[in-house]
Design an enzyme around this catalytic site. Structure first.
Site, PDB file in Angstrom:
ATOM      1  N   ASP A  65       0.817  -1.215   0.000  1.00  0.00           N
ATOM      2  CA  ASP A  65       0.000   0.000   0.000  1.00  0.00           C
ATOM      3  C   ASP A  65       0.847   1.261   0.000  1.00  0.00           C
ATOM      4  OD1 ASP A  65      -2.757  -1.226   2.078  1.00  0.00           O
ATOM      5  OD2 ASP A  65      -2.194  -1.589  -0.004  1.00  0.00           O
ATOM      6  N   ARG A  66       1.937   1.236   0.736  1.00  0.00           N
ATOM      7  CA  ARG A  66       2.754   2.450   0.826  1.00  0.00           C
ATOM      8  C   ARG A  66       3.381   2.805  -0.518  1.00  0.00           C
ATOM      9  NH1 ARG A  66       5.870   2.881   6.655  1.00  0.00           N
ATOM     10  NH2 ARG A  66       3.999   3.013   7.917  1.00  0.00           N
ATOM     11  N   TYR A  68       2.193   1.991  -3.438  1.00  0.00           N
ATOM     12  CA  TYR A  68       1.098   2.469  -4.286  1.00  0.00           C
ATOM     13  C   TYR A  68       0.777   3.923  -3.961  1.00  0.00           C
ATOM     14  CZ  TYR A  68      -3.540   2.932  -6.347  1.00  0.00           C
ATOM     15  OH  TYR A  68      -4.626   3.365  -7.077  1.00  0.00           O
ATOM     16  N   ASP A  69       0.692   4.238  -2.675  1.00  0.00           N
ATOM     17  CA  ASP A  69       0.378   5.619  -2.282  1.00  0.00           C
ATOM     18  C   ASP A  69       1.437   6.591  -2.805  1.00  0.00           C
ATOM     19  OD1 ASP A  69      -1.877   4.728  -0.992  1.00  0.00           O
ATOM     20  OD2 ASP A  69      -0.983   4.733   1.002  1.00  0.00           O
ATOM     21  N   SER A 113     -13.574   6.873  -2.701  1.00  0.00           N
ATOM     22  CA  SER A 113     -12.630   6.433  -1.682  1.00  0.00           C
ATOM     23  C   SER A 113     -12.373   7.569  -0.703  1.00  0.00           C
ATOM     24  CB  SER A 113     -11.326   5.952  -2.318  1.00  0.00           C
ATOM     25  OG  SER A 113     -10.733   6.987  -3.051  1.00  0.00           O
ATOM     26  N   GLU A 142     -14.954   5.658  13.386  1.00  0.00           N
ATOM     27  CA  GLU A 142     -15.265   4.236  13.275  1.00  0.00           C
ATOM     28  C   GLU A 142     -14.101   3.514  12.615  1.00  0.00           C
ATOM     29  OE1 GLU A 142     -17.902   4.418   9.196  1.00  0.00           O
ATOM     30  OE2 GLU A 142     -18.806   5.118  11.065  1.00  0.00           O
ATOM     31  N   LYS A 144     -11.740   1.530  10.005  1.00  0.00           N
ATOM     32  CA  LYS A 144     -11.610   1.397   8.555  1.00  0.00           C
ATOM     33  C   LYS A 144     -11.441  -0.090   8.269  1.00  0.00           C
ATOM     34  CE  LYS A 144      -8.931   2.953   4.554  1.00  0.00           C
ATOM     35  NZ  LYS A 144      -8.656   1.589   4.029  1.00  0.00           N
ATOM     36  N   ASP A 146     -11.032  -3.714   6.549  1.00  0.00           N
ATOM     37  CA  ASP A 146     -10.205  -4.237   5.468  1.00  0.00           C
ATOM     38  C   ASP A 146     -10.934  -5.416   4.839  1.00  0.00           C
ATOM     39  OD1 ASP A 146      -8.132  -4.518   3.736  1.00  0.00           O
ATOM     40  OD2 ASP A 146      -6.779  -5.503   5.155  1.00  0.00           O
ATOM     41  N   ARG A 165     -17.831  -2.095  -5.330  1.00  0.00           N
ATOM     42  CA  ARG A 165     -17.550  -0.694  -5.625  1.00  0.00           C
ATOM     43  C   ARG A 165     -17.091  -0.505  -7.064  1.00  0.00           C
ATOM     44  NH1 ARG A 165     -13.082   2.847  -2.398  1.00  0.00           N
ATOM     45  NH2 ARG A 165     -11.680   1.698  -3.759  1.00  0.00           N
ATOM     46  N   GLU A 201     -19.359  -3.100   4.285  1.00  0.00           N
ATOM     47  CA  GLU A 201     -18.082  -3.781   4.054  1.00  0.00           C
ATOM     48  C   GLU A 201     -18.270  -5.259   4.332  1.00  0.00           C
ATOM     49  OE1 GLU A 201     -13.837  -2.821   3.216  1.00  0.00           O
ATOM     50  OE2 GLU A 201     -15.681  -1.638   3.226  1.00  0.00           O
ATOM     51  N   TYR A 253     -22.270   1.241   7.066  1.00  0.00           N
ATOM     52  CA  TYR A 253     -21.789   2.493   7.643  1.00  0.00           C
ATOM     53  C   TYR A 253     -22.155   3.740   6.859  1.00  0.00           C
ATOM     54  CZ  TYR A 253     -18.103   1.236   4.294  1.00  0.00           C
ATOM     55  OH  TYR A 253     -17.423   0.842   3.170  1.00  0.00           O
ATOM     56  N   LYS A 365      -4.684   5.974   9.049  1.00  0.00           N
ATOM     57  CA  LYS A 365      -4.316   4.576   8.895  1.00  0.00           C
ATOM     58  C   LYS A 365      -3.341   4.109   9.976  1.00  0.00           C
ATOM     59  CE  LYS A 365      -4.245   2.613   4.973  1.00  0.00           C
ATOM     60  NZ  LYS A 365      -3.898   2.107   3.606  1.00  0.00           N
ATOM     61  N   CYS A 456       8.040 -35.943  -5.231  1.00  0.00           N
ATOM     62  CA  CYS A 456       7.347 -35.693  -3.959  1.00  0.00           C
ATOM     63  C   CYS A 456       8.300 -35.960  -2.794  1.00  0.00           C
ATOM     64  CB  CYS A 456       6.125 -36.602  -3.854  1.00  0.00           C
ATOM     65  SG  CYS A 456       5.314 -36.544  -2.245  1.00  0.00           S
ATOM     66  N   CYS A 459       6.808 -39.399  -0.856  1.00  0.00           N
ATOM     67  CA  CYS A 459       6.793 -40.739  -1.446  1.00  0.00           C
ATOM     68  C   CYS A 459       7.755 -40.913  -2.611  1.00  0.00           C
ATOM     69  CB  CYS A 459       5.385 -41.102  -1.892  1.00  0.00           C
ATOM     70  SG  CYS A 459       4.803 -40.180  -3.338  1.00  0.00           S
ATOM     71  N   CYS A 472       1.870 -33.990  -6.509  1.00  0.00           N
ATOM     72  CA  CYS A 472       2.463 -35.313  -6.434  1.00  0.00           C
ATOM     73  C   CYS A 472       1.614 -36.264  -7.261  1.00  0.00           C
ATOM     74  CB  CYS A 472       2.537 -35.776  -4.983  1.00  0.00           C
ATOM     75  SG  CYS A 472       2.847 -37.539  -4.777  1.00  0.00           S
ATOM     76  N   CYS A 478       0.534 -42.206  -1.849  1.00  0.00           N
ATOM     77  CA  CYS A 478       1.391 -41.276  -1.106  1.00  0.00           C
ATOM     78  C   CYS A 478       0.877 -41.167   0.321  1.00  0.00           C
ATOM     79  CB  CYS A 478       1.382 -39.905  -1.776  1.00  0.00           C
ATOM     80  SG  CYS A 478       2.317 -38.652  -0.875  1.00  0.00           S
TER      81      CYS A 478
END
Length: 722
Positions: A65-66, A68-69, A113, A142, A144, A146, A165, A201, A253, A365, A456, A459, A472, A478
């Site tokens: 996420d970081r 991406y942000d 968002s 409230e 957030k 996930d 969404r 959610e 919500y 966050k 495998c 076996c 396998c 097995c």
């Protein structure tokens, strides 16, 4: 890892630097030429769309996420500095496109968002801006959540539609899947609006997630990485009967639209009606707090009172977030921050929105839960179906208050994509607070990446691949597969054979007492068991007694025990109710299975394929030869309503919808949730739903009042006490 290693990356430019392991060291905006800014912005837009697809549609993000942000913030900065805003830029809309197979639905109101930050000073800046523009305000506070955000629509108090969404304006149609979530009512309670669209959610509770993953592992299926992926993957199933087997829940919500009126609008034209009438015409919904207070009265699950607050000072809001962070480990659902919303709706309208965010809400966050450690070794686990799963053995490290020493590597493609090798220093995250996984290599120390074995590890049989997944080829020979088959057969969802857990199953297989399949269990004797290490006469006799008792299992428990893919207790009961006995199930084909309420085409295919397999039919035959004879499905109250199918709409005084359905099924009838050509009667109570009554009219199905319904039951000999 290069972009060519990432599934879906072939749809972006080969030289895009922001796909895999993007560099986040950007040149200062002021030092860029306009041409360079345009080129970088184009690459960022392309990359962000790709990452949106991986996160929202595939539920399999490539970056955290970081990162991406940072990419998103850089694009916003370029567009602002050089006036590069374009109509189709990711900064102009919410990310994520619908999956085509599910169909598209236009939302009643845009599902935007929320701007977010880990830093408290950013929250204070948000508060300062709000107060400059509208004066003093209150905030609702409230969690957030996930999970997966959904719009749920009710007409005349009856559930008619649900959508993800998606891109904010258009989402995926998940109406039938959401219908399977027990906490989402089919009919609203109390004094509800004629039209109501709410945002919630969908999530998988943490304890249910652990249990569900354990079931998947026992079946030999791939476990989910975290509860969010589990919820998203469950909700996007093309077959609702698969969703029905998943333990989903939902918090509500926000109200997207609510009004009373003549009721001529349908869900299909609700967006146009909203635009012309305004999202809210009802008095009593002037604030977000009003909505929160109203949800429970309508029968919709609101945010827990313990973790909901109304404050008038931003420092109190920040303190609420800090308290929630401290309590995070004790919650039964995943959260990644706290949402603050301006309480007064009129003030919210004055603050407005950007094309992407609500300007009246902010998410404070939580910091990411991850630590750096070293991979000391990799072992390969063998599942019940022969699936080979690589697991990293780590130098123990504490992540989020839990010591982590093992982490899933998923499959060979995942290992190669992240270039993971033994000895590498890696970043480990506790996804969903449950299953640790390796997020990235921090320092490369190994030469190359770990490669799965050609045979495998249990076996020695050759391995083969189905896509990225290794299996396998040893089959039931097995020992690892046989142990898991025995354990699942005897589990609580199966025949519930007490004393036959994984340890006992391993002993029986290792000693050669169970060497072919689960039917060998019924050949065991006292002499076989009494001298086993850790056993004695009492434990041996108890197991033999348990096995003897298990020879007459309920039909649905037997169906579950034999391990048909995607068939858990709910679908097994539907099959047992419909066919009545084992022979009828064995004689059925895919088309027959699709006639069963609750069984869609995907599950029907799994059942037909499993029962059509010669090896599986041989195991069932061997069980029957040893006296395992499932009892035919019988209703407790008789067969007075045999052959009749009922659908209920509206409310019936003194009865819940579930009670009415149980009453019908207890006397041999069927109770389904939607009207079809197989429906015999629609029972319409107070405030019946228009969609079901219209469908009944189109199909020519009789509509009964509650009095007529109970009269019919009395005529057929059903004694009813309301």
């Amino acid at each position: 890892m290069s972009e060519s290693d990432v599934e879906g990356a072939d749809e972006v430019r080969d030289d895009n630097p922001y796909i895999a392991e993007p560099s986040l060291d950007f040149t200062a905006v002021d030092d860029l030429s306009e041409a360079a800014a345009r080129e970088q912005a184009a690459a960022l837009r392309e990359a962000i769309r790709f990452h949106d697809y991986r996160y929202y549609v595939r539920n399999d993000p490539v970056i955290d996420d970081r990162a991406y942000d940072r990419l998103f913030e850089r694009l916003e900065a370029l567009e602002d500095a050089f006036d590069l805003e374009t109509e189709n830029s990711p900064t102009r809309r919410v990310g994520g496109e619908p999956v085509e197979e599910l169909g598209e639905v236009e939302h009643v109101a845009p599902m935007l968002s929320i701007d977010a930050s880990v830093e408290a000073d950013d929250v204070r800046e948000f508060d300062a801006r709000v107060r400059r523009e509208v004066g003093d305000v209150e905030y609702t506070c409230e969690p957030k959540f996930d999970g997966l955000s959904v719009e749920v629509v009710y007409e005349d108090g009856e559930y008619v539609r649900a959508a993800t969404r998606g891109n904010g304006d258009v989402g995926e149609d998940v109406t039938e899947n959401v219908r399977t979530i027990e906490s989402i009512p089919e009919v609203l309670r109390g004094d509800h609006p004629d039209f109501l669209a709410v945002r919630g959610e969908v999530y998988m509770p943490r304890d249910a997630f652990q249990e569900h993953n354990a079931e998947l592992v026992e079946r030999g299926d791939e476990p989910f990485a975290n509860p969010r992926n589990a919820a998203a993957g469950s909700l996007r199933q093309l077959d609702p009967s698969v969703t029905a087997e998943r333990p989903l829940d939902c918090f509500f919500y926000d109200v997207l639209g609510a009004w009373n009126g003549p009721g001529e609008e349908s869900a299909d034209d609700a967006s146009e009606a909203t635009a012309s009438r305004g999202a809210r015409e009802l008095s009593g919904l002037e604030t977000h707090h009003d909505e929160h207070e109203q949800f429970a009265d309508w029968g919709l699950k609101p945010v827990e009172e313990e973790w909901y607050a109304l404050v008038d000072d931003v420092e109190d809001a920040i303190a609420f977030r800090d308290d929630l962070l401290d309590a995070r480990e004790d919650l039964n659902y995943e959260i990644d921050g706290t949402v603050f919303k301006v309480n007064d709706r009129e003030a919210c309208e004055e603050l407005g929105t950007t094309s992407r965010h609500y300007r009246w809400a902010f998410a404070h966050k939580f910091p990411a839960r991850s630590e750096v450690t070293t991979i000391e070794d990799v072992v390969v686990q063998v599942g019940r179906t022969g699936r080979l799963t690589p697991v990293a053995l780590l130098e123990p490290v504490e992540v989020g208050g839990v010591t982590v020493s093992r982490a899933s590597l998923h499959n060979q493609e995942e290992i190669a994509a992240k270039d993971i090798g033994v000895g590498d220093e890696v970043r480990v995250e506790r996804a969903g607070d449950v299953i640790p996984y390796v997020d990235e290599v921090v320092e490369k120390r190994a030469e190359g990446y770990y490669e799965m074995p050609d045979s495998c590890p249990v076996c020695g049989s050759d391995t083969e691949y189905d896509g990225p997944i290794a299996y396998c080829t040893g089959g039931i020979s097995c020992p690892a597969q046989l142990v898991r088959a025995v354990t699942y057969f005897a589990s609580d969802d199966g025949l519930d054979v007490e004393g036959l857990g994984e340890e006992a199953a391993e002993t029986l297989v290792d000693e050669g007492l169970v060497e072919r399949d689960v039917a060998d269990l019924y050949d065991l004797t006292m002499d076989d068991l009494v001298d086993l290490d850790g056993w004695g006469e009492t434990s041996a006799r108890n197991l033999l007694d348990e096995l003897e008792t298990s020879k007459r299992p309920p039909l649905d428990e037997f169906i579950t025990a034999i391990g048909i893919p995607e068939v858990g207790p709910t679908v097994a009961r539907d099959l047992a109710r419909y066919f009545g006995d084992l022979d009828s199930i064995l004689d059925a084909d895919r088309e027959d299975f699709q006639e069963v309420d609750g069984v869609g085409p995907t599950v029907a295919g799994h059942i037909a394929e499993f029962l059509g397999n010669e090896r599986n039919r041989e195991v069932i035959a061997r069980l029957r030869e040893r006296g395992v004879d499932p009892e035919p499905f019988e209703t407790e109250g008789g067969e007075e309503l045999d052959g009749l199918t009922f659908v209920f709409t509206g409310s019936v005084e003194g009865w819940t919808r579930g009670d009415l359905q149980d009453l019908v099924e207890a006397h041999g009838g069927n109770a389904t949730s939607s009207v079809s050509g197989n429906t015999d009667y629609l029972v319409a109570g107070e405030n019946p739903g228009a969609s079901k009554t219209n469908a009944a009219d189109e199909e020519g199905i009789p509509v009964l009042s509650p009095g007529e319904f109970f009269g019919l039951l009395e005529e057929r000999g059903v004694d009813v006490e309301a």
